[in-house]
Design an enzyme around this catalytic site. Structure first.
Site, short mmCIF file in Angstrom:
data_model
loop_
_atom_site.label_atom_id
_atom_site.label_comp_id
_atom_site.label_asym_id
_atom_site.label_seq_id
_atom_site.Cartn_x
_atom_site.Cartn_y
_atom_site.Cartn_z
N LYS A 180 0.80 -1.16 -0.17
CA LYS A 180 -0.16 0.08 -0.06
C LYS A 180 0.96 1.07 0.02
O LYS A 180 1.44 1.72 1.00
CB LYS A 180 -0.97 -0.01 1.21
N GLY A 233 6.67 5.75 8.52
CA GLY A 233 5.79 6.89 8.36
C GLY A 233 5.77 7.59 9.72
O GLY A 233 6.84 7.63 10.68
N SER A 234 4.69 8.33 9.98
CA SER A 234 4.99 9.20 11.20
C SER A 234 4.66 8.56 12.52
O SER A 234 4.30 7.24 12.40
CB SER A 234 3.54 10.13 11.30
N VAL A 237 0.68 7.44 13.52
CA VAL A 237 0.22 6.35 12.66
C VAL A 237 0.80 5.23 12.97
O VAL A 237 0.25 4.14 13.03
CB VAL A 237 0.12 6.96 11.03
N GLY A 238 2.13 5.02 13.11
CA GLY A 238 3.05 4.20 13.45
C GLY A 238 2.58 3.34 14.82
O GLY A 238 2.36 2.14 14.81
N GLU A 390 8.69 16.75 15.14
CA GLU A 390 9.42 16.44 13.83
C GLU A 390 8.34 17.25 12.83
O GLU A 390 7.41 17.37 12.57
CB GLU A 390 9.12 15.30 13.47
#
Length: 488
Positions: A180, A233-234, A237-238, A390
């Site tokens: 994805k 990713g961030s 979300v992780g 970040e």
């Protein structure tokens, strides 16, 4: 109004065939250098599309794992050669789709080729050890078994390298994959998958489904027939990925954010430190998880370092990544641009001094792009958001310290621990940095943003799930150890 003439639509790749999504809908991917240019259309897929891909991957996995490692490696070699033959085309698509300069895009695509060849060779390396048994008439050894179907969720900032460095080890160790990719770089991802398709991988071994993270990403997290999830990713979300995978017992691997420091000691080669800070912090418009963001400088050389840094930053040419004179391209999207600008305003509000840049660039020929001048702040302390969160953009924060010991304390004052570097000629400082820096990648007299494909890569603290990607370390995630006891 967006230009749509002669723009291709890219389908999902499921069970060896290109197919439209079940929704019949697609999403445009636009050029961040010119939002009026559509690079292509990618699918807006549903859970049903993901289910078909997982069914195909499951059906293909048994036969794929039973091939020899050398046979699986041959497919990776073929994919590498095809990717290499299409290097310029795919690099140009990457530049058009996410903005990094063409030389950077070519370098990344070439890295994808090298990764495929490296892991093709893994098919001929050992996958276990003989262990002495207490029974003299028995043989005991370990082997490796693949997880099964692996869900691969990748970001937009490295649309060739990251999917490849996740898929290649998954495949060589006998897993099948469902990719994805990030929607912002769905066209680039489709062209990479075209290379796998042309290489002749068996149907169902490699699959790609484009779609929203809330649908396809969440579907991968929840799917009972996906046995491992590898995510970049961030950190926000992780954590969702990790929690969801843990809840159903799937194996997961997370590579997330960074707030990477560079320490400049008073005995450093300042020219080298300046060049590496600019390269590490501002190339790819600062949109790297390993990008330098905190620049911690000893007071004895602070003013001289700052003067040299500003002089060089002011010379950088911001522009379209396909133009030869461009050093730094646009932000990858309007949302990313707005996030960066909001952090720059927050830095001012918090009391940091903006020394240079930080404005949106809207000069002639650039009004339709997502351009920002690189920003340099000073008077920054660790309590400020711009020193802790970040930003994922071209923002450097200068922090003055008196000693290297203080610099290490400041450098470690972060929830992240991905990469870090120090510039010094003092061996004692080097050793202290190696031992005391809480980061998964530490570099001496080199920029923070460098990592080699044959070496383990991953972070500490909230930068990762504490597993490692790349190199031979990848086998630890993509396989499980099987202990075998044989007695005649």
């Amino acid at each position: 109004m967006n230009i749509t003439t002669d723009v291709k639509t890219y389908f999902n790749f499921v069970n060896g065939a290109w197919e439209p999504s079940s929704t019949g809908e697609s999403v445009e991917s636009i050029n961040p250098a010119n939002k009026q240019e559509i690079v292509g259309y990618v699918q807006k897929s549903s859970k049903d599309d993901l289910d078909r891909a997982v069914v195909a991957a499951n059906a293909a996995q048994s036969e794929w794992k039973n091939l020899s490692g050398a046979a699986r490696g041959d497919f990776l070699y073929k994919a590498a050669n095809i990717l290499e033959n299409r290097l310029d085309e795919i690099a140009e698509t990457m530049t058009k789709e996410m903005g990094k300069t063409f030389p950077e895009a070519k370098g990344e695509t070439a890295r994808g080729v090298a990764i495929l060849r490296y892991y093709a060779g893994e098919g001929m390396r050992k996958i276990g050890d003989v262990i002495p048994s207490t029974d003299s008439e028995a043989l005991m050894f370990t082997s490796r078994t693949p997880l099964g179907v692996v869900g691969v969720i990748t970001p937009w900032n490295f649309p060739v390298a990251i999917p490849v460095w996740k898929m290649a080890p998954a495949l060589i160790y006998g897993n099948t994959v469902v990719l994805k990719p990030a929607g912002e770089t769905g066209v680039t991802a489709a062209k990479v998958i075209e290379c796998f398709a042309e290489a002749g991988f068996p149907d169902g071994v490699v699959n790609m489904v484009n779609g929203a993270g809330s649908v396809i990403g969440q579907g991968i997290i929840d799917h009972p027939d996906i046995h491992g999830i590898t995510f970049t990713g961030s950190d926000v979300v992780g954590k969702q990925v990790g929690q969801g995978a843990l809840a159903r017992g799937a194996k997961y691997q997370l590579e997330m954010g960074g707030k990477n420091p560079v320490i400049v000691a008073n005995d450093a080669d300042l020219n080298l430190a300046v060049d590496a800070t600019i390269s590490g912090g501002l190339k790819s418009t600062g949109q790297k998880c390993t990008a330098t963001s905190r620049v911690i400088v000893q007071s004895d050389v602070y003013d001289e370092f700052k003067e040299r840094l500003l002089a060089k930053v002011k010379e950088l040419k911001v522009g379209n990544g396909l133009e030869q004179e461009t050093w730094m391209g646009p932000c990858a999207s309007e949302n990313q641009l707005n996030t960066i600008l909001s952090y720059i305003e927050k830095g001012k509000t918090e009391g940091a001094t903006l020394l240079y840049g930080g404005e949106r660039v809207e000069s002639e020929g650039m009004k339709n792009g997502f351009y920002v001048q690189p920003a340099v702040f000073e008077d920054v302390n660790s309590r400020m958001a711009i020193a802790q969160e970040e930003i994922f953009g071209p923002v450097l924060t200068l922090m003055k310290v008196d000693t290297v010991e203080e610099a290490l304390q400041v450098a470690n004052d972060s929830k992240f621990g991905l990469s870090a570097s120090i510039f010094t000629t003092n061996v004692s400082h080097m050793l202290s940095f190696i031992n005391d820096m809480d980061a998964g990648l530490v570099r001496i007299n080199a920029e923070s943003a460098g990592v080699e494909l044959q070496a383990p890569f991953g972070g500490m603290k909230q930068s990762s799930s504490h597993s490692r990607e790349q190199g031979q370390a990848a086998i630890e995630f993509f396989t499980s150890i099987k202990t075998v006891f044989v007695k005649g």
